[in-house]
Scaffold this active site. Structure first.
Site, PDB file in Angstrom:
ATOM      1  N   SER A 131       0.848  -1.188   0.000  1.00  0.00           N
ATOM      2  CA  SER A 131       0.000   0.000   0.000  1.00  0.00           C
ATOM      3  C   SER A 131       0.884   1.239   0.000  1.00  0.00           C
ATOM      4  CB  SER A 131      -0.890  -0.002   1.243  1.00  0.00           C
ATOM      5  OG  SER A 131      -1.472   1.268   1.447  1.00  0.00           O
ATOM      6  N   SER A 132       0.359   2.324  -0.551  1.00  0.00           N
ATOM      7  CA  SER A 132       1.121   3.573  -0.575  1.00  0.00           C
ATOM      8  C   SER A 132       1.292   4.176   0.814  1.00  0.00           C
ATOM      9  CB  SER A 132       0.432   4.586  -1.494  1.00  0.00           C
ATOM     10  OG  SER A 132      -0.896   4.828  -1.069  1.00  0.00           O
ATOM     11  N   CYS A 133       0.563   3.656   1.807  1.00  0.00           N
ATOM     12  CA  CYS A 133       0.707   4.201   3.168  1.00  0.00           C
ATOM     13  C   CYS A 133       2.028   3.787   3.821  1.00  0.00           C
ATOM     14  CB  CYS A 133      -0.463   3.783   4.046  1.00  0.00           C
ATOM     15  SG  CYS A 133      -0.452   2.060   4.538  1.00  0.00           S
TER      16      CYS A 133
ATOM     17  N   TYR B 110      -0.793  -0.604  10.154  1.00  0.00           N
ATOM     18  CA  TYR B 110      -0.963  -1.271   8.855  1.00  0.00           C
ATOM     19  C   TYR B 110       0.281  -1.073   7.993  1.00  0.00           C
ATOM     20  CZ  TYR B 110      -2.971  -2.293   4.240  1.00  0.00           C
ATOM     21  OH  TYR B 110      -3.215  -2.804   2.990  1.00  0.00           O
TER      22      TYR B 110
ATOM     23  N   LYS C  91       2.940  -3.866   6.246  1.00  0.00           N
ATOM     24  CA  LYS C  91       3.246  -3.936   4.818  1.00  0.00           C
ATOM     25  C   LYS C  91       4.743  -3.738   4.553  1.00  0.00           C
ATOM     26  CE  LYS C  91      -0.683  -5.007   3.144  1.00  0.00           C
ATOM     27  NZ  LYS C  91      -0.833  -6.303   2.437  1.00  0.00           N
TER      28      LYS C  91
ATOM     29  N   HIS D  68     -12.773   2.633   3.019  1.00  0.00           N
ATOM     30  CA  HIS D  68     -11.923   3.743   2.632  1.00  0.00           C
ATOM     31  C   HIS D  68     -12.785   4.909   2.153  1.00  0.00           C
ATOM     32  CE1 HIS D  68      -8.761   0.525   2.339  1.00  0.00           C
ATOM     33  NE2 HIS D  68      -8.082   1.486   2.919  1.00  0.00           N
TER      34      HIS D  68
END
Length: 299
Positions: free
Chosen positions: A94-96, A123, A127, A166
């Site tokens: 994920s881009s987070c 989270y 990842k 989301h």
């Protein structure tokens, strides 16, 4: 949502020997069950798309769930894949994973250069651990495993829950319900000023197949459109897609999250891939799916 889109794409491209299990059929947090599945299926290629995901509210109130369950899923699947000799694997993150204040657009080498966004740091850490495990397998065993980091995703099969979705599916549900009820106003969290990038899940599926066929490298690859809009602009587009004609207000007592999150997708573009589904077309498609699948929604 992601797994279903990848399955559709592979089927459309003529792949037939596909091993698929629903969450009710296989609990990937169960290490023994995961190893048994890999022993039985013996896949040559694996795409790890399974994860516990959610929006700001879910991430903020249940960080233990997001950290623990994602770590369990990843370690079990990656260990089982290595144990059974899976040659090619794509791990989806994920881009987070990137720092809250990373330079924009965010390049892959921004990883681990700053503090994470606190509303989803648990989270993100899970990842990041997955990326590190893929890189470790490459170093220790020489296998061509890769990682891809999608931007914010949306599309058919999304989670439209009022408490764990989301932002974009939450908007679709909120505005469509307001339209149906004749409500004069929709109130959204935050200021509407943060900027976000969105990618249709079918474009992500196409990118995954492209990367499996054309990319091999240790660094994670960003997957996105390279374009972003403010949350307020997104809300307006959703209101138009759903036919809501009332007003939108913003509750600034609620958190905004990361100010901006736009990915640098030059690595992916350089490999020969770019998205084909515009945000307006994708929103219309998703609203249509949402309205046609009310009984099957994850709410």
């Amino acid at each position: 949502m992601v797994g279903s889109a990848i399955h559709r794409k592979l089927g459309d491209e003529g792949f037939t020997n596909l091993h698929v299990r629903t969450r009710s059929e296989l609990d990937l947090t169960d290490r023994r069950a995961t190893f048994d599945f890999f022993e039985e299926a013996r896949p040559a290629v694996v795409v790890l798309a399974a994860a516990r995901v959610g929006g700001i509210l879910a991430n903020s109130t249940r960080p233990v769930d997001f950290l623990s369950e994602n770590l369990q899923i990843q370690v079990n699947v990656l260990d089982a894949a290595l144990h059974t000799g899976v040659h090619r694997l794509l791990f989806l993150g994920s881009s987070c994973i990137y720092p809250k204040f990373a330079p924009q657009p965010i390049a892959e080498d921004a990883l681990l250069t700053g503090t994470l966004e606190p509303t989803n740091d648990a989270y993100a850490i899970a990842k990041i651990a997955g990326i590190m495990q893929v890189q470790a397998v490459r170093r220790q065993y020489g296998l061509p495993w890769i990682s891809a980091m999608p931007t914010n995703l949306y599309g058919p099969g999304d989670n439209f829950s009022a408490t764990s979705s989301h932002v974009l599916p939450a908007f679709i549900r909120r505005y469509d319900e307001a339209r149906a009820q004749g409500a004069p106003v929709v109130t959204n969290w935050g200021s509407g000023n943060p900027r976000r990038e969105f990618l249709h899940v079918d474009d992500l599926a196409a990118a995954c197949l492209h990367l499996l066929e054309h990319f091999d490298g240790p660094q994670q690859v960003n997957v996105g459109t390279g374009e972003d809009q403010t949350i307020a602009e997104i809300a307006h587009m959703v209101s138009e897609a759903t036919g809501f004609t009332g007003d939108t207000e913003w509750d600034t007592s609620k958190p905004d999250g990361t100010p901006r999150k736009l990915l640098d997708v030059s690595t992916l573009r350089g490999s020969g891939w770019q998205p084909t589904i515009s945000l307006r077309d994708g929103l219309a498609d998703t609203v249509s799916w949402y309205r046609s699948n009310q009984q099957a929604l994850r709410v």
